[in-house]
Enzyme design. Structure first.
Site, PDB file in Angstrom:
ATOM      1  N   LYS A  47      56.696  74.654  25.502  1.00  0.00           N
ATOM      2  CA  LYS A  47      57.894  73.998  27.289  1.00  0.00           C
ATOM      3  C   LYS A  47      57.088  73.016  27.967  1.00  0.00           C
ATOM      4  O   LYS A  47      58.095  72.428  28.758  1.00  0.00           O
ATOM      5  CB  LYS A  47      57.814  75.881  27.938  1.00  0.00           C
ATOM      6  CG  LYS A  47      57.816  76.421  26.942  1.00  0.00           C
ATOM      7  CD  LYS A  47      57.654  77.946  28.036  1.00  0.00           C
ATOM      8  CE  LYS A  47      57.523  78.865  27.392  1.00  0.00           C
ATOM      9  NZ  LYS A  47      56.831  80.395  27.983  1.00  0.00           N
ATOM     10  N   GLY A  48      55.753  72.745  28.314  1.00  0.00           N
ATOM     11  CA  GLY A  48      54.895  71.223  29.136  1.00  0.00           C
ATOM     12  C   GLY A  48      55.906  70.307  28.929  1.00  0.00           C
ATOM     13  O   GLY A  48      55.880  69.716  30.049  1.00  0.00           O
ATOM     14  N   GLU A 102      55.001  64.774  24.549  1.00  0.00           N
ATOM     15  CA  GLU A 102      53.830  64.954  24.335  1.00  0.00           C
ATOM     16  C   GLU A 102      53.791  65.288  26.709  1.00  0.00           C
ATOM     17  O   GLU A 102      53.968  64.009  26.610  1.00  0.00           O
ATOM     18  CB  GLU A 102      52.662  65.612  24.243  1.00  0.00           C
ATOM     19  CG  GLU A 102      52.168  66.573  23.014  1.00  0.00           C
ATOM     20  CD  GLU A 102      51.848  68.071  23.198  1.00  0.00           C
ATOM     21  OE1 GLU A 102      52.341  67.845  24.758  1.00  0.00           O
ATOM     22  OE2 GLU A 102      51.357  68.303  22.883  1.00  0.00           O
ATOM     23  N   ASP A 103      53.793  66.462  27.041  1.00  0.00           N
ATOM     24  CA  ASP A 103      53.739  66.300  28.902  1.00  0.00           C
ATOM     25  C   ASP A 103      52.002  65.308  28.117  1.00  0.00           C
ATOM     26  O   ASP A 103      51.786  64.715  29.533  1.00  0.00           O
ATOM     27  CB  ASP A 103      53.314  67.620  29.003  1.00  0.00           C
ATOM     28  CG  ASP A 103      52.826  68.368  28.396  1.00  0.00           C
ATOM     29  OD1 ASP A 103      52.010  68.657  26.891  1.00  0.00           O
ATOM     30  OD2 ASP A 103      52.208  70.236  28.818  1.00  0.00           O
ATOM     31  N   ASP A 106      45.232  67.466  25.809  1.00  0.00           N
ATOM     32  CA  ASP A 106      43.381  67.013  26.580  1.00  0.00           C
ATOM     33  C   ASP A 106      42.593  67.135  25.109  1.00  0.00           C
ATOM     34  O   ASP A 106      42.398  66.356  24.636  1.00  0.00           O
ATOM     35  CB  ASP A 106      43.977  68.869  26.737  1.00  0.00           C
ATOM     36  CG  ASP A 106      42.989  69.083  27.412  1.00  0.00           C
ATOM     37  OD1 ASP A 106      42.086  69.206  27.586  1.00  0.00           O
ATOM     38  OD2 ASP A 106      42.807  69.953  27.170  1.00  0.00           O
ATOM     39  N   LYS A 134      43.993  63.239  27.897  1.00  0.00           N
ATOM     40  CA  LYS A 134      42.300  62.856  29.110  1.00  0.00           C
ATOM     41  C   LYS A 134      40.949  62.138  28.216  1.00  0.00           C
ATOM     42  O   LYS A 134      41.107  63.431  27.418  1.00  0.00           O
ATOM     43  CB  LYS A 134      42.348  65.141  29.064  1.00  0.00           C
ATOM     44  CG  LYS A 134      43.166  65.149  30.312  1.00  0.00           C
ATOM     45  CD  LYS A 134      42.300  67.179  30.497  1.00  0.00           C
ATOM     46  CE  LYS A 134      43.770  67.723  31.553  1.00  0.00           C
ATOM     47  NZ  LYS A 134      43.647  69.585  31.253  1.00  0.00           N
ATOM     48  N   PHE A 155      41.904  70.821  35.378  1.00  0.00           N
ATOM     49  CA  PHE A 155      42.940  71.398  35.278  1.00  0.00           C
ATOM     50  C   PHE A 155      44.118  70.908  35.662  1.00  0.00           C
ATOM     51  O   PHE A 155      43.527  71.048  36.953  1.00  0.00           O
ATOM     52  CB  PHE A 155      42.784  72.717  35.068  1.00  0.00           C
ATOM     53  CG  PHE A 155      43.918  73.977  34.631  1.00  0.00           C
ATOM     54  CD1 PHE A 155      44.287  73.551  33.065  1.00  0.00           C
ATOM     55  CD2 PHE A 155      44.762  74.289  35.795  1.00  0.00           C
ATOM     56  CE1 PHE A 155      45.329  74.708  32.654  1.00  0.00           C
ATOM     57  CE2 PHE A 155      45.677  74.926  35.059  1.00  0.00           C
ATOM     58  CZ  PHE A 155      46.146  75.040  33.460  1.00  0.00           C
ATOM     59  N   ASP A 162      51.815  73.993  33.280  1.00  0.00           N
ATOM     60  CA  ASP A 162      51.954  75.348  34.096  1.00  0.00           C
ATOM     61  C   ASP A 162      50.524  75.734  34.415  1.00  0.00           C
ATOM     62  O   ASP A 162      49.206  75.136  33.445  1.00  0.00           O
ATOM     63  CB  ASP A 162      52.378  76.327  33.315  1.00  0.00           C
ATOM     64  CG  ASP A 162      51.772  77.025  31.812  1.00  0.00           C
ATOM     65  OD1 ASP A 162      51.531  75.633  30.999  1.00  0.00           O
ATOM     66  OD2 ASP A 162      51.500  77.945  31.574  1.00  0.00           O
ATOM     67  N   ARG A 168      55.868  75.412  36.760  1.00  0.00           N
ATOM     68  CA  ARG A 168      56.220  74.410  36.149  1.00  0.00           C
ATOM     69  C   ARG A 168      57.041  73.116  37.235  1.00  0.00           C
ATOM     70  O   ARG A 168      57.519  71.847  36.595  1.00  0.00           O
ATOM     71  CB  ARG A 168      57.116  74.765  34.921  1.00  0.00           C
ATOM     72  CG  ARG A 168      56.087  75.515  34.234  1.00  0.00           C
ATOM     73  CD  ARG A 168      56.749  75.056  32.512  1.00  0.00           C
ATOM     74  NE  ARG A 168      55.944  76.247  31.923  1.00  0.00           N
ATOM     75  CZ  ARG A 168      55.381  75.715  30.593  1.00  0.00           C
ATOM     76  NH1 ARG A 168      54.608  74.314  30.639  1.00  0.00           N
ATOM     77  NH2 ARG A 168      54.637  77.052  30.092  1.00  0.00           N
TER      78      ARG A 168
HETATM   79  P1  IMP Z   1      45.446  70.302  23.368  1.00  0.00           P
HETATM   80  O1  IMP Z   1      45.240  70.404  22.074  1.00  0.00           O
HETATM   81  O2  IMP Z   1      44.080  70.291  23.580  1.00  0.00           O
HETATM   82  O3  IMP Z   1      45.720  69.026  23.770  1.00  0.00           O
HETATM   83  O4  IMP Z   1      46.407  70.613  24.519  1.00  0.00           O
HETATM   84  C1  IMP Z   1      47.810  70.264  24.510  1.00  0.00           C
HETATM   85  C2  IMP Z   1      48.757  70.816  25.607  1.00  0.00           C
HETATM   86  O5  IMP Z   1      47.874  72.413  26.629  1.00  0.00           O
HETATM   87  C3  IMP Z   1      49.471  70.470  25.811  1.00  0.00           C
HETATM   88  O6  IMP Z   1      50.570  70.155  25.511  1.00  0.00           O
HETATM   89  C4  IMP Z   1      49.828  71.750  27.243  1.00  0.00           C
HETATM   90  O7  IMP Z   1      50.821  71.972  27.189  1.00  0.00           O
HETATM   91  C5  IMP Z   1      48.569  72.080  27.729  1.00  0.00           C
HETATM   92  N1  IMP Z   1      47.565  71.805  28.249  1.00  0.00           N
HETATM   93  C6  IMP Z   1      46.123  70.581  28.357  1.00  0.00           C
HETATM   94  N2  IMP Z   1      45.461  70.250  29.948  1.00  0.00           N
HETATM   95  C7  IMP Z   1      46.637  71.073  30.308  1.00  0.00           C
HETATM   96  C8  IMP Z   1      46.319  71.255  31.893  1.00  0.00           C
HETATM   97  O8  IMP Z   1      45.346  70.512  32.584  1.00  0.00           O
HETATM   98  N3  IMP Z   1      47.345  71.906  32.841  1.00  0.00           N
HETATM   99  C9  IMP Z   1      47.942  72.563  32.061  1.00  0.00           C
HETATM  100  N4  IMP Z   1      47.956  72.944  30.373  1.00  0.00           N
HETATM  101  C10 IMP Z   1      47.735  71.606  29.711  1.00  0.00           C
HETATM  102 MG    MG Z   2      52.132  70.697  25.725  1.00  0.00          MG
END
Ligand code: IMP
Ligand code: MG
Length: 177
Positions: A47-48, A102-103, A106, A134, A155, A162, A168
């Protein structure tokens, strides 16, 4: 609003909407430069990414299409490192120029998982545009092709992102304090 409280946590303003707009416009320009002569398919990861995808789609001036998938990996303020597909691909992407929206990247686990999955459908190009990255949280070597901004490993919420489903709708981005 310089601070917001969401559930049990307090967040302070971090990236204003004007700065977000500039980052989105920059990405739109870069994708137009690279794909303006083709018809890219933007793939919004719900959703992000819905707000970023909507603004980028409006900022992009060439012919293009959009589709949506939903993945989930986060619980509370940490990644579960396990990626679930909640809504899968509805489009044939063979020989298409696909740009994943992608939003935030991380740990990179979600995007690494998605890239591996989508490659099996043989798109002509498969690129990643992420509003935020990040770098200090990276657990995989995956890098985005288009990046709005790099941020520290805090975060954040707002502009589609969210905390437990809330925050959001904030038009600016806030970080946890
Ligand atoms: P990853 O798999 O760790 O790279 O995380 C990816 C997903 O986790 C992102 O597409 C976001 O939807 C969510 N996410 C990662 N960091 C944050 C944050 O700081 N706040 C809220 N959602 C996050
Ligand atoms: Mg996401």
């Amino acid at each position: 609003m310089s601070q917001v409280k969401i559930q049990d946590k307090v967040f302070e303003k971090f990236i204003g909407n004007d700065q977000i707009d500039l980052a989105v416009e920059k990405i739109a320009r870069e994708i137009t430069r690279d794909f303006g002569d083709s018809t890219p398919l933007f793939l919004c990861v719900l959703k992000g990414s819905f707000m970023f995808a909507a603004d980028l789609f409006k900022a992009y001036e060439g012919p293009c299409q959009i589709s949506f998938i939903q993945l989930s990996s986060y619980k509370g303020t940490t990644s579960t490192q396990e990626v679930k597909t909640l809504i899968g691909l509805s489009e044939d992407i063979k020989d298409r120029d696909v740009i994943i929206l992608e939003d935030i990247i991380d740990t990179g686990i979600t995007i690494a998982h998605l890239l591996q999955d989508l490659k099996t459908y043989q798109p002509r190009n498969l690129k990643v545009a992420s509003l935020l990255v990040k770098p200090a949280a990276a657990k995989t070597p995956v890098q985005a092709d288009y990046v709005g901004m790099e941020i520290p490993n805090d975060f954040i919420v707002g502009y589609g992102l969210d905390y437990d489903g809330f925050g959001r709708n904030l038009k600016d981005i806030y970080k946890i304090i």
